[in-house]
Structures are given as structure tokens and as C-alpha cells.
Design an enzyme around this catalytic site. Structure first.
Site, short mmCIF file in Angstrom:
data_model
loop_
_atom_site.label_atom_id
_atom_site.label_comp_id
_atom_site.label_asym_id
_atom_site.label_seq_id
_atom_site.Cartn_x
_atom_site.Cartn_y
_atom_site.Cartn_z
N GLU A 1 -7.54 -0.55 14.76
CA GLU A 1 -8.05 -1.55 13.83
C GLU A 1 -7.04 -2.67 13.54
OE1 GLU A 1 -9.25 0.12 10.07
OE2 GLU A 1 -9.04 -1.82 9.05
N ARG B 1 0.82 -1.21 0.00
CA ARG B 1 0.00 0.00 0.00
C ARG B 1 0.86 1.26 0.00
NH1 ARG B 1 -5.08 -1.88 3.93
NH2 ARG B 1 -5.46 -3.79 2.72
N ARG C 1 -0.15 -6.64 11.60
CA ARG C 1 -0.55 -5.73 12.67
C ARG C 1 -1.00 -6.52 13.90
NH1 ARG C 1 -4.44 -0.63 11.38
NH2 ARG C 1 -2.72 0.07 10.08
N SER D 1 -10.94 -6.09 9.45
CA SER D 1 -12.05 -5.35 8.86
C SER D 1 -12.81 -6.33 7.99
CB SER D 1 -11.47 -4.22 8.02
OG SER D 1 -12.52 -3.47 7.45
#
Length: 417
Positions: A345, A258, A385, A348
Site C-alpha cells: 500500500e 503514528r 513511502r 488509500s
RNA sequence: GGAGAGGUGGCCGAGUGGCCGAAGGCGCUCGCCUGCUAAGCGAGUAGGGGGUUACAAGCUCCCUCGAGGGUUCAAAUCCCUCCCUCUCCGCCA
């Protein structure tokens, strides 16, 4: 892409959804454009029908009759081409705008426009109370020699990290653990291509909206995916399933890339937000009546994984205005990061209804033998993460990291020291 | 990277300018027949976009024979570009 029928028959529904998403768009103007493009196409097609009609008779004609017919057909053909070009131009003009319209927000999606408006719907566990000075994953990992941000930066620049030693092994263990668990639930493990064509990104709704977040490879006109959702969805493009094939569930693993445009200065420390990370992603193709249930199911899978990692978390219903283009509804799991002292977060899951399947032409034959669009649902299983979240939550006074019970069969060690 | 072959409906496979959206076969669906999980007979069986209409059925028009252009009154059939697949060689984890 949403159904054009919505524009024609329920424009108020479209307008309401756009408003909830905080998008302003002149729906009336779109309607007019749609009507115009259809009118011109009808005109063109009528000319073509007459031209073909005459054309068919030409073979059996002779002499003057033949000459006259050829001339007449020629005239019609020329006029048809003009009209067709006009209709195509109008179509393009319409579609250019239509594809930018985000999915219809689900009525149960939370109201609001940004992260602040997300509605907490579940909370599990309690943030650990440490009786020593808490460190974040960078300090912990660096001290243990298992995270090396400095050298990663040396070779690749900012927003890169490097895992070493037992932490590298832990990540691989987590990936395999998640894959095994999902396979038991009927998800087919997949290692898909992560360099994809533009069409795959367009079909999944990342283009045109998020083009600036995607790395491209000029040599071959390919793009590096930011999630394996892209190849998992696009691999069934242009296919028609039997109703019995559904639901079809995949667990894809890939490295994700990303650009993180527009996040300068945000989450700059450590491995929290990097240009490259690994992810196990769940992806389902389901009957349209089942997508809400599937969405709940993927959320349940996510919660199971996070609980097994013994990470305190909360689930939020993401505000309509904060949804991605393709999502009708989204749940995020936010886990506690002791280093940041807040929930962030880590997964998702989105119900994208028929937004992706319409673009990718993914259908199934229903009970009546009619082709209908499937719904697609995606959700994060495990990412890098989550790994650093484990590191921070399971740190000990001596700076070592205790491995969650569930992962030990996969790591073969109990502690990173 | 080099050389060659090829891409047609769910599958196989015909088809080198008009009556081809497409023979034939297989598969599938429905019906008939048949005393034995078979065979036979008949019919049907691509997708998309419009019009009409009840966002139904039916009828009808247009588009699609890898994709996009072009030639022509007319293209699966001729021309151009691109993509993909296969075989062989080279290179390579």
C-alpha cells in the site's frame, strides 16, 4: 457516527452492515435503550413545561396564591432535575456505544474481513526486471549516504529514519510537485496544525477506536495527528456551507505521527513503517449525491501521481471487514516494491460519507434551504513511502537512483549518486 | 509566563433576575410599488433534540446568548471552573 434514524427505521440494514464488517453487536438491545432514553426525556420535558408555565405566572401573583405557586414550581423543578439526570445518563450510555459503531459499509465494498479479501480492480505497469542484484531502499540509500537509519535510531529509537542529501531534496520536490498538480485541479494547498484537540480526533472517527495509535502531548492536552485528514476535516466543524461552495477541495501537507501499536515485528526494516513521515493528503467536502464520484476522482488523482512516478501498481477495493471505522468504502493503491518483491500500500482513499460530518456538524444548505450533512472523502497523494518506492524501482546496476522525468523540474538533478 | 479587555443570531450591536431565543441596524428571501442596475413599503429570516405525521408541511414541547457546573419557582443577566479572541509586556523559531 451514523444516523440514529437507521437504528429506528432500518435496523436490519445496520445489522447487515455490521455483519459484513465482522462486528457482533446486539442491535435489539440498542433499540430498546434508545426507546427508553427517549421516553424518559419526554417525561422530563413535560415536567419542565409545566414548571415553566407556573413560573411565568408567579411574577403577577400575590399573597397565598404566589406562595402556593412557588411551592408547586419548586416541586416540579426538583422532579424535573431528577428525570433530566436520568435521561442524560441514558443518553450517555447509548452514545457511548453508538459512537463505536463503524460507518455503514457501501454495498460495492468488497466482501471479506482482511487484506486477503481485497479485490484487485486495476493493474498498471509491470514490475521492473533487473539484470543485477536488486537492493532495497535501506541498502541503496545507506550506500549512497542519503538514508541513515542507524543514527535516526540512535536519537529516537526504532521505527525512525533520516533522509539526507539529494534524497531529502527529492522528498521536498515530490511534495511540491504533488501540491502544484493538485492546486491545478482546484485543491487549495493547506499547511494545517498537526497538534489537535481530542474533539478533532473524535470528530474524524479516530477516537475512540484508534486511540492507541495516537501520540498525545500531556502538557496541553493535545494530540499529534497521524494524517492531515484530521485538521482538514475538523477545520470546518460546526459550519454550514452554501450549496454553491461545494465541492470544497484541499491538499494538506503535514508530518504524520503514528504509534504503530500492534505492528511489532511487522515491516521493521527501513522507512517502510515508521513513527514519523510526511504526507500530502487530499480532502473533499461534497454534496451527498456526489461522494461516490468524488471518491473515483480522488482515486484518479492518485493513479495519475503514481503513474507519473513510473511505479507499477494495482488498485484494490478494500474488504468491508478491513475498513476503518469512518470509511464506507476504500480503495488502496499498492505499488511494487522490488526490495520486498510484492505490492504494498502506498495510497488509500476513503469515502466516509456522513460519518465524519455528523460528528463534526458540517452541513450545507440544500436547494430547499434545509441544512443537510455534507459527505467527506479523503485520499493520499504522496508520502514518504512513495519516495522509497521510487528509490527501489528506479535503482540502477551501479546503485544510483534515476529521478522520474516528472520530478526533474522540481529536483534540478536527474540522478542520486 | 505576567497585566488588562472581551466572547450575544449570517454580520454589527443592545440587553445586570421574570412578559428575552433576544431591541435596533446591515445582509439575505419573498411580495408590493416604482419608466430608468437606485430608492420606498410590507412580511419573513439561528441551531439542535423530541412528540404528532408520510423519515413532508404544519402544529407543539425541551435545550442552546463561548463550554461546563451552581444559586433561584425563574438566568444572556448572579456565582464558580474551563476554553477562546484581542491589546500590552516578557520569551522565542
Amino acid at each position: 457516527m451514523i444516523d440514529v434514524g437507521i437504528l429506528r427505521e432500518q435496523p436490519e440494514l445496520l445489522a447487515a452492515s455490521l455483519e459484513r464488517r465482522g462486528e457482533s453487536l446486539d442491535v435489539a438491545e440498542l433499540i430498546e435503550l434508545d426507546e427508553k432514553r427517549r421516553a424518559v426525556r419526554i417525561e422530563a420535558e413535560e415536567m419542565r413545561a409545566r414548571q415553566r408555565d407556573i413560573g411565568k405566572s408567579i411574577a403577577s401573583l400575590t399573597g397565598d396564591d404566589k406562595t402556593t405557586a412557588i411551592e408547586e414550581a419548586g416541586r416540579l423543578s426538583a422532579r424535573y432535575k431528577e428525570r433530566l439526570a436520568e435521561a442524560d445518563a441514558l443518553d450517555a450510555q447509548f452514545m457511548e456505544r453508538w459512537v463505536t459503531i463503524p460507518n455503514l459499509a457501501d454495498e460495492t465494498a468488497a466482501d471479506g474481513f482482511d487484506e486477503e479479501d481485497n479485490v484487485e480492480i486495476t493493474r498498471w505497469g509491470t514490475p521492473p526486471a533487473f539484470d543485477f542484484e536488486v537492493r532495497d531502499h535501506v541498502d541503496l540509500g545507506t550506500a549512497l549516504g542519503v538514508i541513515d537509519v542507524e543514527r535516526a535510531t540512535k536519537i529516537s529509537g526504532s521505527r525512525f529514519g533520516m533522509l539526507k542529501g539529494k534524497l531529502a531534496l527529492l522528498e521536498m520536490a515530490m511534495v511540491r510537485w504533488a501540491m502544484d498538480g493538485l492546486a491545478d485541479y482546484g485543491f487549495t494547498p493547506v499547511l494545517p496544525p498537526i497538534l489537535v484537540r481530542e474533539q478533532a480526533l473524535f470528530g474524524t472517527g479516530f477516537f475512540p477506536a484508534d486511540r492507541d495509535q495516537v501520540y498525545s502531548v500531556k502538557e496541553d492536552d493535545l494530540y499529534l495527528v497521524g494524517t492531515s485528514e484530521v485538521p482538514l476535516a475538523a477545520m470546518h466543524g460546526d459550519e454550514i456551507f452554501d450549496a454553491a461552495d461545494l465541492p470544497l477541495r484541499y491538499a494538506g501537507f503535514s508530518t504524520c505521527f503514528r504509534v504503530e501499536a500492534g505492528t511489532y515485528g511487522k515491516d521493521t526494516r527501513g522507512l517502510f513503517r515508521v513513527h514519523q513521515f510526511d504526507k500530502v493528503e487530499m480532502f473533499s467536502f461534497v454534496h451527498p449525491d456526489r461522494s461516490r464520484d468524488e471518491h473515483d476522482l480522488l482515486l484518479a488523482r492518485e493513479e495519475e501521481l503514481v503513474r507519473a512516478l513510473e511505479l507499477p501498481y494495482r488498485v484494490v477495493n478494500v474488504a468491508a471487514g478491513d475498513l476503518g471505522a469512518s470509511a464506507a468504502k476504500k480503495y488502496d493503491i499498492e505499488a511494487w516494491f522490488p526490495g520486498q518483491e510484492r505490492y504494498r500500500e502506498i495510497t488509500s482513499t476513503s469515502n466516509t460519507t456522513d460519518y465524519q460530518s455528523r460528528r463534526l456538524k458540517i452541513r450545507f444548505k440544500d436547494e430547499d434551504g434545509k441544512n443537510r450533512l455534507v459527505h467527506t472523502v479523503n485520499g493520499t497523494a504522496i508520502t514518504g513511502r512513495a519516495l522509497i518506492c521510487v528509490v527501489e524501482n528506479h535503482q540502477q546496476a551501479d546503485g544510483t537512483i534515476v529521478i522520474p522525468e516528472a520530478l526533474r523540474p522540481y529536483t534540478g538533478f536527474d540522478v542520486i549518486d
